[in-house]
Write a protein that holds these residues in place. Structure first.
Motif, PDB file in Angstrom:
ATOM      1  N   LEU A  46      83.749  82.797  -0.674  1.00  0.00           N
ATOM      2  CA  LEU A  46      85.066  82.556  -0.069  1.00  0.00           C
ATOM      3  C   LEU A  46      85.511  83.830   0.632  1.00  0.00           C
ATOM      4  O   LEU A  46      85.027  84.911   0.336  1.00  0.00           O
ATOM      5  CB  LEU A  46      86.089  82.204  -1.155  1.00  0.00           C
ATOM      6  N   ASN A  47      86.447  83.669   1.574  1.00  0.00           N
ATOM      7  CA  ASN A  47      87.048  84.864   2.169  1.00  0.00           C
ATOM      8  C   ASN A  47      87.973  85.484   1.142  1.00  0.00           C
ATOM      9  O   ASN A  47      88.912  84.835   0.686  1.00  0.00           O
ATOM     10  CB  ASN A  47      87.861  84.498   3.410  1.00  0.00           C
ATOM     11  N   GLN A  76      91.296  91.200  -3.854  1.00  0.00           N
ATOM     12  CA  GLN A  76      89.912  90.935  -4.269  1.00  0.00           C
ATOM     13  C   GLN A  76      88.939  91.850  -3.531  1.00  0.00           C
ATOM     14  O   GLN A  76      88.025  92.404  -4.138  1.00  0.00           O
ATOM     15  CB  GLN A  76      89.534  89.469  -3.987  1.00  0.00           C
ATOM     16  N   GLY A  78      94.028  82.838 -12.697  1.00  0.00           N
ATOM     17  CA  GLY A  78      93.976  82.209 -11.385  1.00  0.00           C
ATOM     18  C   GLY A  78      93.964  83.201 -10.237  1.00  0.00           C
ATOM     19  O   GLY A  78      94.111  82.829  -9.079  1.00  0.00           O
ATOM     20  N   SER A  79      93.761  84.475 -10.520  1.00  0.00           N
ATOM     21  CA  SER A  79      93.805  85.470  -9.448  1.00  0.00           C
ATOM     22  C   SER A  79      92.459  85.596  -8.732  1.00  0.00           C
ATOM     23  O   SER A  79      92.331  86.333  -7.770  1.00  0.00           O
ATOM     24  CB  SER A  79      94.229  86.832 -10.004  1.00  0.00           C
ATOM     25  N   GLY A  80      91.450  84.874  -9.225  1.00  0.00           N
ATOM     26  CA  GLY A  80      90.161  84.890  -8.529  1.00  0.00           C
ATOM     27  C   GLY A  80      89.212  85.967  -9.018  1.00  0.00           C
ATOM     28  O   GLY A  80      88.431  86.528  -8.246  1.00  0.00           O
ATOM     29  N   LYS A  81      89.238  86.253 -10.308  1.00  0.00           N
ATOM     30  CA  LYS A  81      88.304  87.234 -10.855  1.00  0.00           C
ATOM     31  C   LYS A  81      86.868  86.725 -10.725  1.00  0.00           C
ATOM     32  O   LYS A  81      85.964  87.482 -10.381  1.00  0.00           O
ATOM     33  CB  LYS A  81      88.626  87.494 -12.340  1.00  0.00           C
ATOM     34  N   THR A  82      86.694  85.438 -10.987  1.00  0.00           N
ATOM     35  CA  THR A  82      85.338  84.890 -10.958  1.00  0.00           C
ATOM     36  C   THR A  82      84.718  85.043  -9.572  1.00  0.00           C
ATOM     37  O   THR A  82      83.532  85.323  -9.449  1.00  0.00           O
ATOM     38  CB  THR A  82      85.357  83.420 -11.399  1.00  0.00           C
ATOM     39  N   ARG A 108      79.853  77.098 -11.646  1.00  0.00           N
ATOM     40  CA  ARG A 108      80.290  78.022 -10.593  1.00  0.00           C
ATOM     41  C   ARG A 108      79.196  79.032 -10.273  1.00  0.00           C
ATOM     42  O   ARG A 108      79.048  79.458  -9.141  1.00  0.00           O
ATOM     43  CB  ARG A 108      81.572  78.742 -11.018  1.00  0.00           C
ATOM     44  N   ALA A 158      94.994  83.659  -6.350  1.00  0.00           N
ATOM     45  CA  ALA A 158      94.143  83.703  -5.160  1.00  0.00           C
ATOM     46  C   ALA A 158      94.685  82.856  -4.015  1.00  0.00           C
ATOM     47  O   ALA A 158      94.581  83.220  -2.858  1.00  0.00           O
ATOM     48  CB  ALA A 158      92.733  83.253  -5.515  1.00  0.00           C
ATOM     49  N   ARG A 202      97.246  75.274 -11.363  1.00  0.00           N
ATOM     50  CA  ARG A 202      96.331  76.234 -10.757  1.00  0.00           C
ATOM     51  C   ARG A 202      96.038  75.871  -9.310  1.00  0.00           C
ATOM     52  O   ARG A 202      95.415  76.622  -8.599  1.00  0.00           O
ATOM     53  CB  ARG A 202      95.031  76.294 -11.553  1.00  0.00           C
TER      54      ARG A 202
HETATM   55  P1  ADP Z   1      90.435  83.683 -12.615  1.00  0.00           P
HETATM   56  O1  ADP Z   1      88.994  83.757 -13.038  1.00  0.00           O
HETATM   57  O2  ADP Z   1      91.005  85.013 -12.251  1.00  0.00           O
HETATM   58  O3  ADP Z   1      91.322  82.931 -13.570  1.00  0.00           O
HETATM   59  P2  ADP Z   1      89.407  81.944 -10.615  1.00  0.00           P
HETATM   60  O4  ADP Z   1      88.278  82.750 -10.141  1.00  0.00           O
HETATM   61  O5  ADP Z   1      89.146  80.806 -11.512  1.00  0.00           O
HETATM   62  O6  ADP Z   1      90.505  82.873 -11.269  1.00  0.00           O
HETATM   63  O7  ADP Z   1      90.181  81.461  -9.322  1.00  0.00           O
HETATM   64  C1  ADP Z   1      91.252  80.524  -9.355  1.00  0.00           C
HETATM   65  C2  ADP Z   1      91.110  79.543  -8.225  1.00  0.00           C
HETATM   66  O8  ADP Z   1      91.261  80.207  -6.976  1.00  0.00           O
HETATM   67  C3  ADP Z   1      89.761  78.879  -8.199  1.00  0.00           C
HETATM   68  O9  ADP Z   1      89.941  77.513  -7.910  1.00  0.00           O
HETATM   69  C4  ADP Z   1      89.028  79.591  -7.074  1.00  0.00           C
HETATM   70  O10 ADP Z   1      88.094  78.744  -6.443  1.00  0.00           O
HETATM   71  C5  ADP Z   1      90.140  79.947  -6.125  1.00  0.00           C
HETATM   72  N1  ADP Z   1      89.861  81.163  -5.353  1.00  0.00           N
HETATM   73  C6  ADP Z   1      89.442  82.337  -5.838  1.00  0.00           C
HETATM   74  N2  ADP Z   1      89.332  83.254  -4.844  1.00  0.00           N
HETATM   75  C7  ADP Z   1      89.693  82.642  -3.707  1.00  0.00           C
HETATM   76  C8  ADP Z   1      89.799  83.038  -2.325  1.00  0.00           C
HETATM   77  N3  ADP Z   1      89.510  84.287  -1.963  1.00  0.00           N
HETATM   78  N4  ADP Z   1      90.198  82.130  -1.442  1.00  0.00           N
HETATM   79  C9  ADP Z   1      90.497  80.886  -1.820  1.00  0.00           C
HETATM   80  N5  ADP Z   1      90.427  80.441  -3.076  1.00  0.00           N
HETATM   81  C10 ADP Z   1      90.040  81.294  -4.028  1.00  0.00           C
END
Ligand code: ADP
Ligand code: ZN
Ligand code: ZN
Length: 805
Positions: free
Chosen positions: A267-268, A273, A299-303, A336, A453, A662
């Motif tokens: 993803l962008n 991030q 939900g901040s996109g750590k993964t 994932r 995110a 989320r």
């Molecule tokens: P965390 O692990 O921090 O709780 P996630 O990685 O699960 O967060 O991300 C939360 C949601 O945001 C997921 O559905 C993911 O696909 C989405 N997401 C993460 N990074 C981005 C991004 N850069 N752009 C768009 N969506 C994103």
């Protein structure tokens, strides 16, 4: 000079001295044995498993005394030299036997199992009549056969008379799975020659050989071949005898993934991030050992950051290890990784069978995969070129193993990061106080993600004071506000997750006349009631009984069962919402393999309105239609006698709240509690980690707990209560006289569960800031224990940095 002696760590943990022993390498094994090979050696009267940890030219042991290695178990060593070094470190760091450290790194399939055999030592005629039949065909009989036939008494006599001997034989479990395939000769000439030899009357053989000529050199499943050619195994066998083909065994991996996954692209990244990723990749490029704490709200996109860092790592030709707490190792989570890296991913968790685990391990060992996603023990994945190590939800207590060796996966990760000169990432929305404190001191590099995110707002959190509800006359477990919120979700066809803080609700059997609660016979613990089979079970030792009809104390028939908390909630829920579709997830509904996944999947597909569960649902749940999360009783985990209870409560509430809203739809959270004013509850409302951290650190400072002080727990147990208490006192005295005065020793006291499996348990707690003499002192204590106390039936355990006290 040539290598002729191997130092072997043997699998005899009870032996008082923990060191390696020298064995002679027989000539035929010289070029085969390597560091990390598993071998069988004679140790005393037994044949035991061992690991080769060093190779050398000579030994001090006189040649008439040194024994040869009996057998080499692996042509390829199972442990790398990194693992051998790591084992030495673990031994020191966790005060364990080196053999335990070595074994923990291997899949259980490779750990030794012993089988007992009885060998004949005399002429069969000398045996007593009852034993003779067993030895009529063979001179070696499985011990179990005597056991089964109730012949242990005559056997014992025969053993005493030395007519037979007992042997321990290492049994290898977890065989490699193989399938039989047909391989057609790869020379068409030969096949034609054979064809010419076959008489025209053998029609089927003719058909098959002609078909083979069309498929020169191919390998296939025999059944496919029979089908294609309309022949049978007899026909094939005839051609095999003529040399047209042969059977081969092909190694297969059991596939723990039943489902196909799609493919996802990077993803962008958001600005936060990319800043985080940048720092990580820089460390990777510079081959720099650096530990990052990635603190990002739920939900901040750590993964996504992990995924892109791994991408980078793979591009550099290196491997990645990702640790996830067992409980959140859901298909959603592993997908994932698999949808990004496909076949390069191996998954390791406790839900796999022994064979499946072994297969995943072998994929790593043989370099067939580049990424491992797994629970705690996956930290030992035998990669040789690690480029990044990630611990998701680093605050989870399951990263600490509660048995020997009592290692913490975080410490092992950092050790391996140093070994491979690569970054280690600790990720969490609610970091452990220890890690956050280290980040503040710049021991770890802090990376922060403050926004979700996709810019979704955090859910709105309402805290409901249950004392007020009670005053209003509401005696149910649902507050008015929660009921209304659930109702509105049902109307809008949105989903609700209800979380029961399990530890607060026990499910026991109580006599209403005398107040007796059914207790385990062996442990100082009440039995847990299981409605599914109407039994009461001890969760610590497995003891179980049927629910008695009358009270064992007063014979009253007024026995009342308190069903498991979730069952009770489910019943109540149906009273208010008879038409709601409820899915329940707890220990009872997730016993069978795969049921955990099935429940989550069903909920994701909208097959239920409400998901009701315990700790299990706090993690990894990520469905767009969940807009309400209800916490039935937030404070039950707050009153546990554990200095981390506030931290755990805050973490839990933050995690659970993070399940709501989320995606596009806004989320709402209702937290019910009797102590709304407690800072752990108040601050979880807005996911205010920083103020919580400050507050909790202050408490720890005042009380003298970690991270300001280190702890070590020494526990003694014995079947006799006086012995346990006596020796705990001896431990304390011994420690007092050997440790410096600024180390405080608290105890001895009875353990939280004072009797377990019929053993009484006493413990003492060591609190210290700096104590270089501690490890050597504890090692001395262990020596004392192994050489003397153990003979008196005592058990001693030492836990450095215990997670539970
Ligand atoms: P965390 O692990 O921090 O709780 P996630 O990685 O699960 O967060 O991300 C939360 C949601 O945001 C997921 O559905 C993911 O696909 C989405 N997401 C993460 N990074 C981005 C991004 N850069 N752009 C768009 N969506 C994103
Ligand atoms: Zn009673
Ligand atoms: Zn028990």
């Amino acid at each position: 000079m040539t290598i002729s002696v191997a130092e072997v760590i043997v699998d005899v943990a009870a032996y008082p001295v923990d060191r390696s022993f020298d064995y002679l390498i027989p000539d035929e094994m010289v070029s085969l044995i390597e560091l990390g090979s598993r071998v069988k050696v004679q140790f005393g009267p037994r044949n035991v498993l061992g690991f080769v940890v060093a190779l050398k030219e000579e030994t001090d042991i006189p040649s008439e005394k040194i024994k040869p290695i009996s057998q080499l178990l692996d042509i390829e060593p199972v442990l790398t030299s990194e693992m051998l070094q790591l084992a030495k470190w673990l031994k020191h760091e966790t005060i364990c036997f080196e053999i335990d450290a070595l074994q923990v790194m291997l899949p259980s399939a490779l750990r030794a199992k012993y089988e007992k055999f009885i060998s004949l030592e005399t002429d069969i005629d000398n045996l007593p009549e009852v034993l003779k039949p067993f030895f009529s065909q063979t001179s070696k009989v499985n011990y179990k056969d005597f056991e089964k036939n109730n012949l242990l008494h005559p056997l014992k006599t025969a053993l005493k008379q030395k007519l037979v001997v007992l042997e321990n034989v290492v049994k290898q479990k977890g065989q490699i799975k193989e399938v039989r395939k047909v391989q057609i000769a790869d020379n068409a000439e030969i096949l034609r020659d054979i064809s010419n030899q076959i008489s025209n009357r053998a029609k089927k053989q003719k058909v098959l050989i002609e078909w083979m000529i069309q498929h020169v050199g191919e390998t296939m499943d025999p059944d496919t071949l029979y089908k294609e050619t309309n022949t049978s195994s007899a026909v094939l066998q005839a051609l095999i005898e003529l040399g047209a083909a042969k059977f081969i065994q092909e190694e297969v991996y059991r596939d723990p993934f039943s489902k196909e996954v799609g493919h996802t692209k990077s993803l962008n990244l958001t600005e936060e991030q990319s800043t985080a990723l940048q720092k990580i990749t820089t460390a990777m490029e510079n081959q720099q050992t650096e530990t990052f704490l990635l603190h990002g709200i739920t939900g901040s996109g750590k993964t996504e950051v992990y995924l892109q860092a791994i991408s980078k790592c793979l591009n550099e030709g290196k491997e990645a290890i990702v640790l996830v707490p067992e409980i959140s190792l859901t298909p959603q989570m592993t997908e994932r990784f698999r949808s990004r890296f496909g076949e390069l991913v191996a998954v390791m968790h406790s839900g796999l069978s022994v064979g499946e685990k072994y297969d995943e391990w072998r994929k790593v060992h043989q370099g067939k995969v580049k990424v491992v996603v797994g629970a705690r023990s996956a930290i030992f994945a035998p990669f040789e070129n690690v480029g990044i190590i990630i611990l998701d939800e680093e605050h989870e207590s399951t990263y600490k193993q509660e048995d020997n060796p009592r290692y913490h996966a975080r410490d092992v990760a950092i050790w391996r990061g140093e070994y491979h000169k690569c970054p280690v990432i600790l990720g969490s929305a609610t970091p452990s106080l220890e890690s956050y404190a280290r980040a503040k001191k710049n021991v770890y590099s802090l990376l922060t993600l403050k926004e979700r995110a996709m810019k979704q707002a955090l859910p709105t959190v309402h805290i409901v004071d249950l004392r007020e509800e009670l005053k209003k006359g509401n005696r149910s477990m649902f507050s008015q506000e929660l009921l209304e919120s659930i109702e509105s979700r049902l109307n809008k066809k949105e989903q609700t997750v209800l979380f029961l803080n399990r530890r607060g609700y026990s499910s026991f059997v109580l006599c209403r006349d005398c107040g007796t609660v059914l207790q385990c016979q062996n442990c100082d613990i009440s039995l847990t009631y299981h409605r599914s089979n109407e039994k009461c079970k001890c969760h610590y030792c497995g003891y179980e009984i049927y629910v008695p009809k009358t009270c064992p104390q007063c014979q009253s028939e007024h026995i009342r069962f308190f069903g498991t908390g979730t069952q009770k909630v489910e019943e109540e829920l149906y009273k208010f919402f008879p038409h709601a579709r409820v899915l329940r997830m707890d220990v009872d509904t997730t016993k069978t393999k795969g049921s955990h996944e099935q429940i989550l999947e069903a909920f994701g597909e909208g097959k239920a309105d409400i998901l009701l569960g315990t700790q299990m649902i706090a993690k990894g749940l990520d469905y767009p239609n969940i807009t309400l999360v209800g916490v039935l009783s937030a404070d039950t985990s707050l009153h546990l006698p554990d200095f981390r209870s506030a931290e755990k409560t805050f973490q839990l509430l933050t995690q659970v709240s993070g399940r709501a809203g989320r995606h596009e739809k806004k989320g709402e959270v209702v937290i019910q509690t009797y102590t709304p004013e407690h800072y752990a509850i108040e601050l979880s409302k807005d996911q205010f980690y920083e103020p919580f951290y400050e507050r909790e650190m202050m408490m720890r400072h005042q009380a003298g707990y970690p991270p300001y002080y280190y702890l070590a727990l020494v526990q003694v147990s014995h079947e006799d209560v006086m012995m346990a208490a006596d020796y705990a006192q001896k431990c304390v005295e011994w420690l007092r006289s050997n440790l410096s005065f600024n180390v405080s020793i608290i105890g001895p006291t009875a353990a939280g569960i004072s009797r377990l499996q019929n053993r009484y348990r006493y413990q003492c707690l060591i609190k210290y800031k700096i104590a270089p003499e501690l490890i050597p002192t504890l090692m001395q204590l262990i020596k004392l224990y192994r050489s003397e106390w153990i003979k008196k039936g005592l058990l001693l355990s030492i836990d450095l940095d215990p997670t539970m006290i």
